[in-house]
Write an enzyme that holds these catalytic residues in place. Sequence first.
Site, PDB file in Angstrom:
ATOM      1  N   ASP A 197       0.199   5.167   1.024  1.00 39.28           N
ATOM      2  CA  ASP A 197      -0.275   6.002   2.244  1.00 39.28           C
ATOM      3  C   ASP A 197      -0.279   5.313   3.507  1.00 39.28           C
ATOM      4  O   ASP A 197      -1.064   4.329   3.932  1.00 39.28           O
ATOM      5  CB  ASP A 197      -1.589   6.771   2.154  1.00 39.28           C
ATOM      6  CG  ASP A 197      -1.250   7.922   1.055  1.00 39.28           C
ATOM      7  OD1 ASP A 197      -0.579   8.951   1.398  1.00 39.28           O
ATOM      8  OD2 ASP A 197      -2.176   7.907   0.414  1.00 39.28           O
ATOM      9  N   ASP A 223       1.038  -1.092  -0.078  1.00 42.16           N
ATOM     10  CA  ASP A 223      -0.164   0.057   0.248  1.00 42.16           C
ATOM     11  C   ASP A 223       0.888   1.083  -0.065  1.00 42.16           C
ATOM     12  O   ASP A 223       2.150   1.089   0.316  1.00 42.16           O
ATOM     13  CB  ASP A 223      -0.880   0.006   1.338  1.00 42.16           C
ATOM     14  CG  ASP A 223      -1.479   1.151   1.731  1.00 42.16           C
ATOM     15  OD1 ASP A 223      -2.364   1.864   0.577  1.00 42.16           O
ATOM     16  OD2 ASP A 223      -1.227   1.766   2.713  1.00 42.16           O
TER      17      ASP A 223
HETATM   18  O1  M1P Z   1      -4.085   6.111  -0.510  1.00 47.03           O
HETATM   19  C1  M1P Z   1      -5.122   6.223   0.471  1.00 47.03           C
HETATM   20  C2  M1P Z   1      -5.980   7.334   0.198  1.00 47.03           C
HETATM   21  O2  M1P Z   1      -5.396   8.726  -0.160  1.00 47.03           O
HETATM   22  C3  M1P Z   1      -5.952   9.783  -0.238  1.00 47.03           C
HETATM   23  O3  M1P Z   1      -6.655   9.974   0.602  1.00 47.03           O
HETATM   24  P1  M1P Z   1      -6.996  11.468   1.502  1.00 47.03           P
HETATM   25  O4  M1P Z   1      -6.490  12.355   0.546  1.00 47.03           O
HETATM   26  O5  M1P Z   1      -8.293  11.329   2.352  1.00 47.03           O
HETATM   27  O6  M1P Z   1      -5.827  11.416   2.791  1.00 47.03           O
HETATM   28  C4  M1P Z   1      -6.937   9.463  -1.523  1.00 47.03           C
HETATM   29  O7  M1P Z   1      -6.480   9.608  -2.659  1.00 47.03           O
HETATM   30  C5  M1P Z   1      -7.554   8.141  -1.443  1.00 47.03           C
HETATM   31  O8  M1P Z   1      -8.359   8.177  -2.308  1.00 47.03           O
HETATM   32  C6  M1P Z   1      -6.425   7.154  -1.117  1.00 47.03           C
HETATM   33  O9  M1P Z   1      -7.657   6.101  -0.786  1.00 47.03           O
END
Ligand code: M1P
Length: 253
Positions: free
Chosen positions: A10, A8
């Site tokens: 983030d 993954d």
């Molecule tokens: O990769 C995880 C998430 O990252 C972003 O989330 P946020 O901007 O809410 O922190 C978005 O790109 C989301 O689509 C994605 O799942």
Amino acid sequence: MKTIILFDVDGTLTKPRLKVESDIINMISKLNKNNSIDIGIVGGSDFKKQQEQLGDDVLSLFDYVFSENGLVSYCNNELFHSNSFVDFIGEKSMKKLINLCLRSIIKADPPKKRGTFIENRTGMLNISPVGRSCSQEEREEFFNYDNIHNIRKEMINEIDNGWKVYKYENPNLNITDLSFSIGGQISIDIFPKNWDKTYCLQFLKDKYQRIIFIGDKTYEGGNDYEIFINQLTESYSTDGPEKTIKIINTIKF
Ligand code: M1P
């Protein structure tokens, strides 16, 4: 057959929505030197955001890059698959869904509202009650507020209920169920049922004997949950890049 490690993005390779740091790049370089392993990423974000976080050369760092859960997929530097949300549900249903989202965004009452409340991606809608154009500080503020006030969970209930009524009232339209996931700090991803991260496994299951997945939102309701519990994957839960490196160092290849 080989092993693939799927990360993954983030909260796993980077801090939420921030750029990758050198210790993760070093880990990726080491893995790339091991010929018995392929590596890939699978994220909810679109390709542009993955590139911002992991660098312009993201396609050459990984054998597979799955953007938007794999609705937009690259292998060896080339786009090989793309699937459209709007084509799948049709214009009438898309208009209905966007109207339900707009109504819910208007009703939501976070500390601040900025701009870009709806992002229409290839394979999903991404909606944000504070707005995607908020600053990093406003992003953190919303995240902390939402952890207490559950704005996003409430919005999911409202939109899902509205969608169920629409489906009930239009039995002839063969309307799909929707999935909602909270993958990041400020937004909700919305896509047809089963277009979660397990979507990308169809491209890997016949090629790899071992599919290792590492993600942070592995609890029920998180956007790594479905792939984490899928029987095709050997999965690990992390809490950030440092732990991801530790996990990689303990896995036997
Ligand atoms: O990769 C995880 C998430 O990252 C972003 O989330 P946020 O901007 O809410 O922190 C978005 O790109 C989301 O689509 C994605 O799942």
